[in-house]
Motif scaffolding. Structure first.
Motif, PDB file in Angstrom:
ATOM      1  N   ILE A 100       0.873  -1.178   0.000  1.00  0.00           N
ATOM      2  CA  ILE A 100       0.000   0.000   0.000  1.00  0.00           C
ATOM      3  C   ILE A 100       0.910   1.228   0.000  1.00  0.00           C
ATOM      4  O   ILE A 100       1.736   1.387   0.899  1.00  0.00           O
ATOM      5  N   GLY A 101       0.743   2.098  -0.999  1.00  0.00           N
ATOM      6  CA  GLY A 101       1.572   3.299  -1.073  1.00  0.00           C
ATOM      7  C   GLY A 101       0.731   4.527  -1.366  1.00  0.00           C
ATOM      8  O   GLY A 101      -0.269   4.447  -2.080  1.00  0.00           O
ATOM      9  N   GLU A 102       1.137   5.654  -0.828  1.00  0.00           N
ATOM     10  CA  GLU A 102       0.330   6.867  -0.981  1.00  0.00           C
ATOM     11  C   GLU A 102       0.111   7.224  -2.439  1.00  0.00           C
ATOM     12  O   GLU A 102      -0.993   7.592  -2.836  1.00  0.00           O
ATOM     13  N   GLU A 103       1.167   7.133  -3.257  1.00  0.00           N
ATOM     14  CA  GLU A 103       1.060   7.620  -4.633  1.00  0.00           C
ATOM     15  C   GLU A 103       0.493   6.589  -5.594  1.00  0.00           C
ATOM     16  O   GLU A 103       0.177   6.912  -6.734  1.00  0.00           O
ATOM     17  N   SER A 104       0.348   5.349  -5.169  1.00  0.00           N
ATOM     18  CA  SER A 104      -0.121   4.312  -6.082  1.00  0.00           C
ATOM     19  C   SER A 104      -1.330   3.548  -5.552  1.00  0.00           C
ATOM     20  O   SER A 104      -1.843   2.664  -6.224  1.00  0.00           O
ATOM     21  N   ALA A 105      -1.788   3.879  -4.350  1.00  0.00           N
ATOM     22  CA  ALA A 105      -2.828   3.071  -3.722  1.00  0.00           C
ATOM     23  C   ALA A 105      -4.160   3.166  -4.449  1.00  0.00           C
ATOM     24  O   ALA A 105      -4.830   2.162  -4.670  1.00  0.00           O
ATOM     25  N   GLY A 106      -4.559   4.378  -4.832  1.00  0.00           N
ATOM     26  CA  GLY A 106      -5.889   4.541  -5.400  1.00  0.00           C
ATOM     27  C   GLY A 106      -6.930   4.074  -4.397  1.00  0.00           C
ATOM     28  O   GLY A 106      -6.897   4.439  -3.226  1.00  0.00           O
ATOM     29  N   ALA A 107      -7.850   3.216  -4.842  1.00  0.00           N
ATOM     30  CA  ALA A 107      -8.870   2.687  -3.946  1.00  0.00           C
ATOM     31  C   ALA A 107      -8.319   1.571  -3.057  1.00  0.00           C
ATOM     32  O   ALA A 107      -8.940   1.177  -2.076  1.00  0.00           O
ATOM     33  N   ASN A 108      -7.132   1.057  -3.409  1.00  0.00           N
ATOM     34  CA  ASN A 108      -6.524  -0.040  -2.657  1.00  0.00           C
ATOM     35  C   ASN A 108      -5.702   0.517  -1.501  1.00  0.00           C
ATOM     36  O   ASN A 108      -4.485   0.392  -1.460  1.00  0.00           O
ATOM     37  N   ASN A 109      -6.381   1.161  -0.572  1.00  0.00           N
ATOM     38  CA  ASN A 109      -5.667   1.821   0.510  1.00  0.00           C
ATOM     39  C   ASN A 109      -6.048   1.277   1.881  1.00  0.00           C
ATOM     40  O   ASN A 109      -5.851   1.933   2.896  1.00  0.00           O
ATOM     41  N   ARG A 110      -6.591   0.059   1.902  1.00  0.00           N
ATOM     42  CA  ARG A 110      -7.013  -0.536   3.165  1.00  0.00           C
ATOM     43  C   ARG A 110      -6.248  -1.826   3.439  1.00  0.00           C
ATOM     44  O   ARG A 110      -5.901  -2.570   2.515  1.00  0.00           O
ATOM     45  N   LEU A 111      -6.005  -2.056   4.709  1.00  0.00           N
ATOM     46  CA  LEU A 111      -5.324  -3.264   5.150  1.00  0.00           C
ATOM     47  C   LEU A 111      -6.376  -4.343   5.338  1.00  0.00           C
ATOM     48  O   LEU A 111      -7.046  -4.405   6.370  1.00  0.00           O
ATOM     49  N   GLU A 112      -6.525  -5.211   4.331  1.00  0.00           N
ATOM     50  CA  GLU A 112      -7.630  -6.175   4.339  1.00  0.00           C
ATOM     51  C   GLU A 112      -7.155  -7.617   4.246  1.00  0.00           C
ATOM     52  O   GLU A 112      -7.956  -8.530   4.071  1.00  0.00           O
ATOM     53  N   SER A 113      -5.849  -7.834   4.367  1.00  0.00           N
ATOM     54  CA  SER A 113      -5.304  -9.183   4.281  1.00  0.00           C
ATOM     55  C   SER A 113      -4.397  -9.443   5.473  1.00  0.00           C
ATOM     56  O   SER A 113      -3.756  -8.531   5.993  1.00  0.00           O
ATOM     57  N   ASN A 114      -4.324 -10.716   5.898  1.00  0.00           N
ATOM     58  CA  ASN A 114      -3.390 -11.098   6.944  1.00  0.00           C
ATOM     59  C   ASN A 114      -1.979 -11.288   6.409  1.00  0.00           C
ATOM     60  O   ASN A 114      -1.043 -11.479   7.183  1.00  0.00           O
ATOM     61  N   ASP A 115      -1.822 -11.251   5.084  1.00  0.00           N
ATOM     62  CA  ASP A 115      -0.503 -11.393   4.484  1.00  0.00           C
ATOM     63  C   ASP A 115       0.392 -10.222   4.883  1.00  0.00           C
ATOM     64  O   ASP A 115      -0.106  -9.114   5.154  1.00  0.00           O
ATOM     65  N   PRO A 116       1.694 -10.424   4.920  1.00  0.00           N
ATOM     66  CA  PRO A 116       2.594  -9.288   5.157  1.00  0.00           C
ATOM     67  C   PRO A 116       2.323  -8.178   4.153  1.00  0.00           C
ATOM     68  O   PRO A 116       2.280  -8.415   2.939  1.00  0.00           O
ATOM     69  N   THR A 117       2.104  -6.973   4.666  1.00  0.00           N
ATOM     70  CA  THR A 117       1.736  -5.837   3.820  1.00  0.00           C
ATOM     71  C   THR A 117       2.621  -4.645   4.157  1.00  0.00           C
ATOM     72  O   THR A 117       2.642  -4.177   5.303  1.00  0.00           O
ATOM     73  N   TRP A 118       3.325  -4.147   3.160  1.00  0.00           N
ATOM     74  CA  TRP A 118       4.186  -2.974   3.325  1.00  0.00           C
ATOM     75  C   TRP A 118       3.382  -1.714   3.059  1.00  0.00           C
ATOM     76  O   TRP A 118       2.631  -1.640   2.073  1.00  0.00           O
ATOM     77  N   ILE A 119       3.541  -0.728   3.925  1.00  0.00           N
ATOM     78  CA  ILE A 119       2.779   0.518   3.840  1.00  0.00           C
ATOM     79  C   ILE A 119       3.781   1.663   3.758  1.00  0.00           C
ATOM     80  O   ILE A 119       4.582   1.858   4.684  1.00  0.00           O
ATOM     81  N   VAL A 120       3.736   2.417   2.667  1.00  0.00           N
ATOM     82  CA  VAL A 120       4.805   3.376   2.376  1.00  0.00           C
ATOM     83  C   VAL A 120       4.257   4.771   2.104  1.00  0.00           C
ATOM     84  O   VAL A 120       3.315   4.947   1.319  1.00  0.00           O
ATOM     85  N   ASP A 121       4.853   5.741   2.773  1.00  0.00           N
ATOM     86  CA  ASP A 121       4.666   7.147   2.427  1.00  0.00           C
ATOM     87  C   ASP A 121       6.032   7.648   1.957  1.00  0.00           C
ATOM     88  O   ASP A 121       6.939   7.849   2.758  1.00  0.00           O
ATOM     89  N   PRO A 122       6.207   7.821   0.648  1.00  0.00           N
ATOM     90  CA  PRO A 122       7.552   8.137   0.125  1.00  0.00           C
ATOM     91  C   PRO A 122       8.096   9.467   0.614  1.00  0.00           C
ATOM     92  O   PRO A 122       9.293   9.591   0.881  1.00  0.00           O
ATOM     93  N   ILE A 123       7.236  10.481   0.701  1.00  0.00           N
ATOM     94  CA  ILE A 123       7.609  11.755   1.323  1.00  0.00           C
ATOM     95  C   ILE A 123       6.406  12.230   2.124  1.00  0.00           C
ATOM     96  O   ILE A 123       5.409  12.668   1.557  1.00  0.00           O
ATOM     97  N   ASP A 124       6.497  12.132   3.432  1.00  0.00           N
ATOM     98  CA  ASP A 124       5.446  12.696   4.270  1.00  0.00           C
ATOM     99  C   ASP A 124       5.862  14.115   4.634  1.00  0.00           C
ATOM    100  O   ASP A 124       6.967  14.341   5.136  1.00  0.00           O
ATOM    101  N   GLY A 125       4.962  15.065   4.352  1.00  0.00           N
ATOM    102  CA  GLY A 125       5.320  16.465   4.493  1.00  0.00           C
ATOM    103  C   GLY A 125       5.826  17.023   3.172  1.00  0.00           C
ATOM    104  O   GLY A 125       6.803  17.769   3.125  1.00  0.00           O
ATOM    105  N   THR A 126       5.138  16.658   2.085  1.00  0.00           N
ATOM    106  CA  THR A 126       5.592  17.101   0.758  1.00  0.00           C
ATOM    107  C   THR A 126       5.579  18.620   0.645  1.00  0.00           C
ATOM    108  O   THR A 126       6.466  19.208   0.012  1.00  0.00           O
TER     109      THR A 126
END
Length: 266
Positions: A67-93
């Motif tokens: 899940i990434g800020e710039e690519s998530a689109g509607a896919n921005n929820r943690l809905e799986s028990n699988d390992p999930t990486w969550i990235v904000d490439p620049i917070d405070g742009t």
């Protein structure tokens, strides 16, 4: 724990490279654009850093989710028990665009829908914050802890991030007015991830925001809780990365007092 340490070390490598890309940015060629409103910036560096991080993660862990800020689109929820990486490439742009140093790269990992790794690199501050569930929080390799002696709002520094939606102005004003005259001081940092790292480090005692996305608070949740602090929703309910609401504090007492003071807002 060994596997979590492996994940953390790789996240550190990626956050370090992302920070180097921020430091090398040409201020005249940021490629600034806006997203949802005029103050919601994105640059070519946001996109490039996220692409680098996700390409590297997918090569190393092809079966993980992302899940990434710039690519998530509607896919921005943690809905799986699988390992999930969550990235904000620049917070405070917005800070980054203006050359203001309070901005960062933030990487978190959730397993079984629980945040277990948090890494926040603030390159202009030369600070790398890291945490693993059950393993404590660190800044540049040294242990960090939340503020230990503050139990009253009157003694607290509060990091209060504003939302720029004018529809929320009344409730936002209530919260600000309720706290401004009661606490020791209020600061508006402009980066939720940096704010939460500061709470973990004991620089301030309370952080409040009611309009965040999962990538704004995933890493910070691990940093604060592993540093001995508490994270919940604005109304005191348990932390929910999809609620948009986040209150981080040094202890339960500050959580309770802040909820009491601000209960008629947000």
């Amino acid at each position: 724990m060994d596997r979590l340490e492996e994940f953390k070390q790789f996240a550190i490598e990626l956050a370090q490279k992302g920070g180097e890309m921020m430091l090398e940015a040409n201020s005249k060629q940021l490629g600034v654009d806006t997203k949802q409103h005029r103050t919601d910036f994105v640059t070519i560096y946001d996109r490039a850093i996220e692409k680098y991080i996700f390409d590297s993660l997918k090569e190393r862990y092809p079966n993980h989710r992302f899940i990434g800020e710039e690519s998530a689109g509607a896919n921005n929820r943690l809905e799986s028990n699988d390992p999930t990486w969550i990235v904000d490439p620049i917070d405070g742009t917005s800070n980054f665009v203006h050359g203001y140093p309070l901005c960062c790269v933030s990487i978190a990992l959730a397993i079984d829908r629980q945040m277990v790794v948090g890494v926040t690199n603030a390159p202009f501050l030369k600070k790398m914050y890291t945490a693993v569930k059950g393993g404590g929080s660190y800044c540049n390799g040294e242990p960090i802890y939340v503020s230990r002696n503050v139990r009253r709002i009157e003694d607290a520094m509060i990091l209060l991030e504003a939302n720029y939606d004018p529809r929320d102005s009344d409730s936002r004003r209530h919260v600000f007015d309720s706290l401004l005259w009661k606490c020791q001081s209020v600061r508006h940092i402009g980066s939720a991830c940096v704010c939460m790292a500061m709470i973990a480090e004991g620089v301030a005692e309370i952080f409040l925001h009611h309009n965040l996305c999962i990538w704004d608070m995933a890493a910070g949740y691990v940093l604060i809780t592993e540093a001995g602090g508490q994270v919940c929703q604005y109304n005191g309910k348990p932390f929910d990365p999809h609620s948009g609401s986040c209150m981080g504090a040094a202890n339960d007492e500050l959580i309770r007092l802040t909820e009491e003071v601000t209960k008629n807002g947000y």
